[in-house]
Design an enzyme around this catalytic site. Structure first.
Site, short mmCIF file in Angstrom:
data_model
loop_
_atom_site.label_atom_id
_atom_site.label_comp_id
_atom_site.label_asym_id
_atom_site.label_seq_id
_atom_site.Cartn_x
_atom_site.Cartn_y
_atom_site.Cartn_z
N SER A 41 0.40 -0.91 -0.40
CA SER A 41 -0.02 0.21 0.16
C SER A 41 0.62 1.18 0.11
CB SER A 41 -1.18 0.06 0.89
OG SER A 41 0.04 0.21 2.72
N MET A 118 10.81 -6.34 4.60
CA MET A 118 10.43 -7.05 6.06
C MET A 118 12.54 -8.00 5.67
SD MET A 118 7.48 -6.09 7.18
CE MET A 118 7.77 -6.56 8.62
N ARG A 119 13.23 -7.38 5.62
CA ARG A 119 13.90 -7.90 6.21
C ARG A 119 15.80 -7.45 7.25
NH1 ARG A 119 14.07 -13.12 6.01
NH2 ARG A 119 16.50 -12.97 5.64
N ASN A 135 13.21 4.61 4.83
CA ASN A 135 12.30 3.71 5.28
C ASN A 135 11.27 4.03 6.10
OD1 ASN A 135 11.95 0.80 6.36
ND2 ASN A 135 12.73 1.09 8.14
N HIS A 137 8.03 3.36 9.21
CA HIS A 137 8.40 1.80 10.48
C HIS A 137 6.68 2.95 10.91
CE1 HIS A 137 9.31 -0.46 13.09
NE2 HIS A 137 9.30 1.20 14.30
C1 GRF Z 1 4.09 -0.95 6.81
O1 GRF Z 1 3.07 -0.22 8.14
C2 GRF Z 1 5.33 -0.09 6.80
O2 GRF Z 1 6.09 1.06 7.97
C3 GRF Z 1 6.01 -1.71 7.51
O3 GRF Z 1 5.77 -2.53 6.79
C4 GRF Z 1 4.28 -1.84 6.27
C5 GRF Z 1 3.79 -2.42 4.58
O4 GRF Z 1 2.38 -2.39 4.08
N1 GRF Z 1 7.96 -0.90 7.89
P1 GRF Z 1 2.74 -2.17 2.90
O5 GRF Z 1 3.00 -3.36 2.06
O6 GRF Z 1 3.03 -0.62 2.40
O7 GRF Z 1 0.91 -1.69 2.69
#
Ligand code: GRF
Length: 218
Positions: A41, A118-119, A135, A137
């Site tokens: 998203s 997610m790494r 990034n 978060h």
């Molecule tokens: C987000 O909440 C971001 O802050 C975290 O991972 C999520 C990714 O969401 N690092 P999306 O895949 O962009 O919907």
């Protein structure tokens, strides 16, 4: 498809720095490379900001690491090339990061956006994009670093959490903060409802923070 079709956000929030939108910055389109692992998203929010003229940029390529990541379909719809670099195919984090750097260089990428990657990344990637690796978060850093930040905030009983866009350094979720948005925690919040409202704010601040970083570091 919008970046976040499920969440209609009516709760108050605070964004800082709440810089006015300046469409003339950057003057030359930023060449973005996006890294994502899942839904995407935030990828979509960046694509929408570019399409609306809010962010002067072009996404050169998406790198994803999970074969079934939903972000791939989003990239296809926006006409952005996507490359699968599956971390399971690499023995060391550094090997994966070296391939990421090589791929971004092939696509002429100047700014790298970790939008739900997610790494953990290593200096191999960080040093290749000094001050140009960003990034997002889902907490108000420095609170709740690392995984399951939304759940951490709920468990801690804080009443306000939010999201942070920051530069990436080797220590996880610790680089210079570019922009934050605060989100109140409501009495009946679950991690899903809270994360949904945090994401509404993520989608607002990520494109604006990219523009801000370009103003500071380009
Ligand atoms: C987000 O909440 C971001 O802050 C975290 O991972 C999520 C990714 O969401 N690092 P999306 O895949 O962009 O919907």
């Amino acid at each position: 498809m919008t970046a976040n079709p499920v969440s209609v956000d009516s709760t108050p929030s605070l964004i800082s720095p709440d810089v006015p939108l300046d469409r003339s910055i950057p003057a030359v389109p930023l060449k973005l490379g996006i890294m994502a692992s899942g839904n995407g998203s935030n990828f979509e929010a960046v694509a929408e900001a570019i399409a609306s003229g809010e962010l002067n940029a072009k996404t050169q390529v998406l790198i994803y690491n999970n074969p079934d990541a939903k972000v791939v379909a989003r990239a296809e719809r926006w006409g952005v090339p996507s490359i699968l670099l599956n971390h399971r195919d690499y023995q060391k984090r550094e090997d994966l990061d070296a391939k990421i750097v090589e791929t971004f260089q092939q696509f002429g990428v100047e700014w790298v956006i970790m939008a739900g990657w997610m790494r953990i990344v290593t200096p191999v990637l960080i040093d290749a994009f000094p001050n140009q690796l960003i990034n997002i978060h889902p907490s108000l850093l420095p609170s709740f670093r690392g995984v399951r930040a939304v759940e951490q905030a709920l468990a801690a009983g804080v009443k306000i959490t939010g999201c942070t866009v920051h530069l990436v350094v080797p220590e996880v979720d610790s680089g210079q903060i570019l922009m934050q948005a605060a989100v109140p925690i409501l009495p009946n919040d679950t991690s899903e409802t809270l994360h949904g409202r945090i994401q509404v704010q993520e989608h607002r601040i990520l494109p604006r923070a990219i523009a801000l970083a370009a103003k500071m570091y380009q």
